[in-house]
Design a protein around this motif. Structure first.
Motif, PDB file in Angstrom:
ATOM      1  N   TRP A 120       0.837  -1.200   0.000  1.00 23.39           N
ATOM      2  CA  TRP A 120       0.000   0.000   0.000  1.00 23.39           C
ATOM      3  C   TRP A 120       0.870   1.249   0.000  1.00 23.39           C
ATOM      4  CZ3 TRP A 120      -4.556   0.490  -1.650  1.00 23.39           C
ATOM      5  CH2 TRP A 120      -5.521  -0.481  -1.449  1.00 23.39           C
ATOM      6  N   HIS A 144       0.602   4.251  -2.773  1.00 24.00           N
ATOM      7  CA  HIS A 144       0.310   5.650  -2.429  1.00 24.00           C
ATOM      8  C   HIS A 144       1.477   6.580  -2.755  1.00 24.00           C
ATOM      9  CE1 HIS A 144      -3.654   5.402  -0.649  1.00 24.00           C
ATOM     10  NE2 HIS A 144      -3.286   4.286  -0.040  1.00 24.00           N
ATOM     11  N   ASN A 171      -8.128   5.274  -2.229  1.00 21.56           N
ATOM     12  CA  ASN A 171      -8.473   5.694  -0.870  1.00 21.56           C
ATOM     13  C   ASN A 171      -9.704   4.963  -0.338  1.00 21.56           C
ATOM     14  OD1 ASN A 171      -6.602   7.731   0.235  1.00 21.56           O
ATOM     15  ND2 ASN A 171      -7.054   8.723  -1.713  1.00 21.56           N
ATOM     16  N   TRP A 188      -8.421   1.882   0.914  1.00 22.08           N
ATOM     17  CA  TRP A 188      -7.539   2.185   2.043  1.00 22.08           C
ATOM     18  C   TRP A 188      -8.345   2.482   3.314  1.00 22.08           C
ATOM     19  CZ3 TRP A 188      -2.631   1.820   3.328  1.00 22.08           C
ATOM     20  CH2 TRP A 188      -2.057   2.685   4.252  1.00 22.08           C
TER      21      TRP A 188
END
Length: 148
Positions: free
Chosen positions: A74, A78, A114, A117
């Protein structure tokens, strides 16, 4: 001496050419704001990414999450997305035509990232979702030229 009015249809009676009637004032000011927000969101994404790469203890570990990646994966997602978003945000502020389309696409991609996430950092993800929503709206409704 008396002045006479121009005859209808003569060149002096037509309104000056202007795109202002097609422009939404909220959107026109929103493009500059969208560029700045993209740059900020990109920096925040890069910070999220660096944090995920450096330390696995910062974010909560989710055992039965459908989109199960480790935090390092992750983090790289990002970080890379954040860097590209900052570049596109700068392009929007410079008035590059390619940057508006790329900004809409990357904001949509960032929204998806997102959303996935959310279990790791719900508040931060929701803030990013709101920023991306405004960016997409501002870039899709504006018809003005370069911002700076």
């Amino acid at each position: 001496m008396a002045q006479t009015a121009p005859t209808p249809g003569s060149p002096s009676s037509s309104p000056p050419p202007s795109d202002s009637r097609d422009m939404n004032p909220w959107a026109a000011g929103g493009v500059m704001f969208a560029g700045v927000l993209l740059m900020i969101d990109g920096v925040l994404g890069a910070i999220k990414g660096i944090t995920g790469i450096v330390s696995n203890d910062v974010y909560a570990r989710i055992n039965d999450y459908v989109f199960k990646f480790n935090t390092t994966s992750w983090g790289w997602i990002h970080l890379i997305l954040g860097i590209v978003i900052v570049i596109v945000g700068w392009g929007i502020l410079k008035g590059n035509a390619w940057a508006r389309g790329a900004g809409v696409g990357l904001a949509a991609l960032n929204m998806i990232a997102n959303f996935m996430w959310l279990p790791y950092q719900p508040i931060w993800a929701v803030v990013s979702l709101a920023i991306d929503t405004f960016v997409i709206w501002a870039l899709c409704t504006d018809r003005s030229k370069a911002v700076i």
